[in-house]
Write an enzyme that holds these catalytic residues in place. Structure first.
Site, short mmCIF file in Angstrom:
data_model
loop_
_atom_site.label_atom_id
_atom_site.label_comp_id
_atom_site.label_asym_id
_atom_site.label_seq_id
_atom_site.Cartn_x
_atom_site.Cartn_y
_atom_site.Cartn_z
N ASP A 1 -0.74 2.38 8.60
CA ASP A 1 -1.26 1.60 9.72
C ASP A 1 -0.38 1.69 10.97
O ASP A 1 -0.84 1.37 12.07
CB ASP A 1 -1.39 0.13 9.32
N MET B 1 -8.89 3.33 8.54
CA MET B 1 -8.03 2.23 8.10
C MET B 1 -7.10 1.80 9.23
O MET B 1 -7.13 2.35 10.33
CB MET B 1 -7.27 2.63 6.84
N ASP C 1 1.86 -0.28 11.90
CA ASP C 1 1.80 -1.61 12.53
C ASP C 1 3.07 -2.43 12.35
O ASP C 1 3.04 -3.66 12.43
CB ASP C 1 0.59 -2.38 11.98
N ASP D 1 4.83 -4.43 6.25
CA ASP D 1 5.17 -5.78 6.70
C ASP D 1 5.35 -6.75 5.53
O ASP D 1 6.30 -7.54 5.50
CB ASP D 1 4.07 -6.28 7.64
N ALA E 1 15.29 11.22 -0.90
CA ALA E 1 16.44 11.15 0.01
C ALA E 1 17.38 10.02 -0.36
O ALA E 1 18.61 10.17 -0.32
CB ALA E 1 15.95 10.98 1.45
N GLY F 1 0.82 -1.20 0.00
CA GLY F 1 0.00 0.00 0.00
C GLY F 1 0.86 1.25 0.00
O GLY F 1 1.87 1.32 0.69
N VAL G 1 17.76 8.55 -3.41
CA VAL G 1 18.43 8.84 -4.68
C VAL G 1 19.58 9.82 -4.48
O VAL G 1 20.70 9.60 -4.96
CB VAL G 1 17.42 9.38 -5.71
N THR H 1 3.91 2.84 6.10
CA THR H 1 2.53 2.35 6.07
C THR H 1 1.70 3.23 6.99
O THR H 1 2.13 3.55 8.10
CB THR H 1 2.41 0.88 6.51
N ARG I 1 -5.91 -1.82 8.91
CA ARG I 1 -5.84 -3.26 8.72
C ARG I 1 -6.23 -3.96 10.02
O ARG I 1 -7.35 -3.80 10.48
CB ARG I 1 -4.45 -3.67 8.23
N GLU J 1 -10.60 -0.57 11.16
CA GLU J 1 -10.86 -1.42 10.00
C GLU J 1 -10.91 -2.89 10.39
O GLU J 1 -11.72 -3.66 9.85
CB GLU J 1 -9.77 -1.17 8.95
N ARG K 1 0.97 -5.20 -5.80
CA ARG K 1 1.07 -6.44 -5.04
C ARG K 1 1.35 -7.56 -6.04
O ARG K 1 0.74 -7.60 -7.11
CB ARG K 1 -0.22 -6.70 -4.25
N CYS K 2 2.27 -8.42 -5.70
CA CYS K 2 2.75 -9.41 -6.68
C CYS K 2 2.55 -10.83 -6.16
O CYS K 2 3.28 -11.29 -5.28
CB CYS K 2 4.24 -9.15 -6.97
N ARG L 1 -27.28 13.41 15.27
CA ARG L 1 -27.13 12.02 14.89
C ARG L 1 -25.96 11.35 15.60
O ARG L 1 -25.12 12.01 16.19
CB ARG L 1 -26.91 11.91 13.37
#
Length: 324
Positions: free
Chosen positions: A131, A173, A133, A107, A26, A15, A28, A129, A175, A227, A76-77, A166
């Site tokens: 997240d 998000m 995490d 991760d 930085a 992601g 490069v 990321t 994960r 999430e 993603r592969c 309400r």
């Protein structure tokens, strides 16, 4: 220069996260400063397998710091999850003459680096990321921007929800981690924050919180849902049924991954990218860059992937205590 490094491959995987471009810049420029040729690899490990590359230089990364996403693209592969795919990637590294692969991601990216390192490829990872995490690092690139994006959206949502008295159920998000939910929930004054790391009693932690708030004159109630909890439609139905208050759900989704990175993410990304190249120059092999106890360190990839990071439950308690 006390290294024999000549060519370093740079890729972003998984992601995207705001600040990845600052890290690429930085890396490069730090490579060029040390006489290393930076080779940009497009579309992550999928691009590595296919040798989809470009030679980069200081000018090719001009003006990218303030952009979200990643100029190297990401993907993603599934092929890379197979033994044949890993071997193909390692073969591509040799074909391209890469002395090391530097990957910016989360991760899954780091598991990919470990697989490459076991094929004899020198690797180094930079944590990015939203997240937050990654067990070995207290901070990951993109978290601050994502939090600010979510806070801005929720503040706007609160204006209209307040007008209609309400209950708002907002999914952020993260994960399977609640770092973003707790941080955002505390910042926006949420009535309840539901996270995977902590068991909750719905009647006590949601319904009673709303009822007590209403008795105190509160006219808008905000429930932040991580999430990893999900079930927002069920939460809406139950709150509506048990409180009689009109309840709406908003899933912020991918807007949290976009936008111009915050100052903190730009600075952290620049520091981490520069530090990663420094480690390679000084002979580091198969490491992950980590931010721990307010300083940058490098941890062996095998060790990094066994490390865990607990959620700051005190922050969760603060949010609960002041939600009245």
């Amino acid at each position: 220069m006390d290294t024999k490094l000549r060519r370093v491959g740079i890729l972003t995987s998984g992601g995207d996260a705001p600040g990845m471009n600052a890290a690429i810049r930085a890396v490069v420029r730090s490579c060029q400063r040390n006489g290393i040729v930076p080779i940009g690899i497009r579309r992550g490990f999928a691009g590595l397998i296919r040798s989809d590359t470009e030679v980069m230089d200081a000018r090719s990364v001009n003006g990218i710091t303030h952009h979200g996403g990643t100029v190297l693209y990401t993907a993603r592969c599934e092929e890379f999850k197979t033994e044949e795919g890993i071997q193909a990637a390692a073969k591509a590294c040799r074909y391209l003459g890469l002395d090391a692969v530097l990957a910016i991601g989360g991760d899954g990216t780091f598991h990919g680096l470990r697989a490459l390192s076991r094929q004899g490829v020198n690797v180094i990872g930079v944590p990015a990321t939203i997240d937050n995490d990654i067990g070995c690092s207290h901070y990951t690139i993109g978290f601050d921007t994502a939090a600010n994006t979510a806070i801005e959206a929720i503040d706007k949502l609160a204006d209209t929800m307040q007008s209609h008295e309400r209950v708002s159920v907002v999914e952020v998000m993260g994960r399977h981690a609640g770092h973003l939910a707790v941080y955002v929930g505390l910042a926006v004054g949420a009535t309840s924050i539901l996270i995977p790391e902590s068991e909750f009693d719905f009647e006590r932690d949601v319904i009673e919180q709303i009822r007590e708030g209403r008795e105190r004159g509160k006219r808008h109630h905000l429930i932040i849902v991580a999430e990893g909890i999900g079930r927002c439609d069920e939460i809406v139905a139950r709150v509506t049924e048990e409180t009689g208050i009109e309840t709406r759900v908003s899933i912020l989704g991918y807007i949290q991954r976009g936008g111009s990175p915050s100052a903190r993410d730009r600075v952290m990304a620049s520091r981490m990218g520069h530090f990663a190249v420094e480690q390679l120059v000084h002979g580091a092999e198969s490491q992950i860059v980590c931010y721990r106890d307010s300083q940058l360190i490098a941890v062996p990839v095998e060790t990094a992937l066994t490390m865990t990071k607990s959620l700051d439950m005190y922050m969760h308690k603060v949010a609960y205590d002041i939600s009245i």
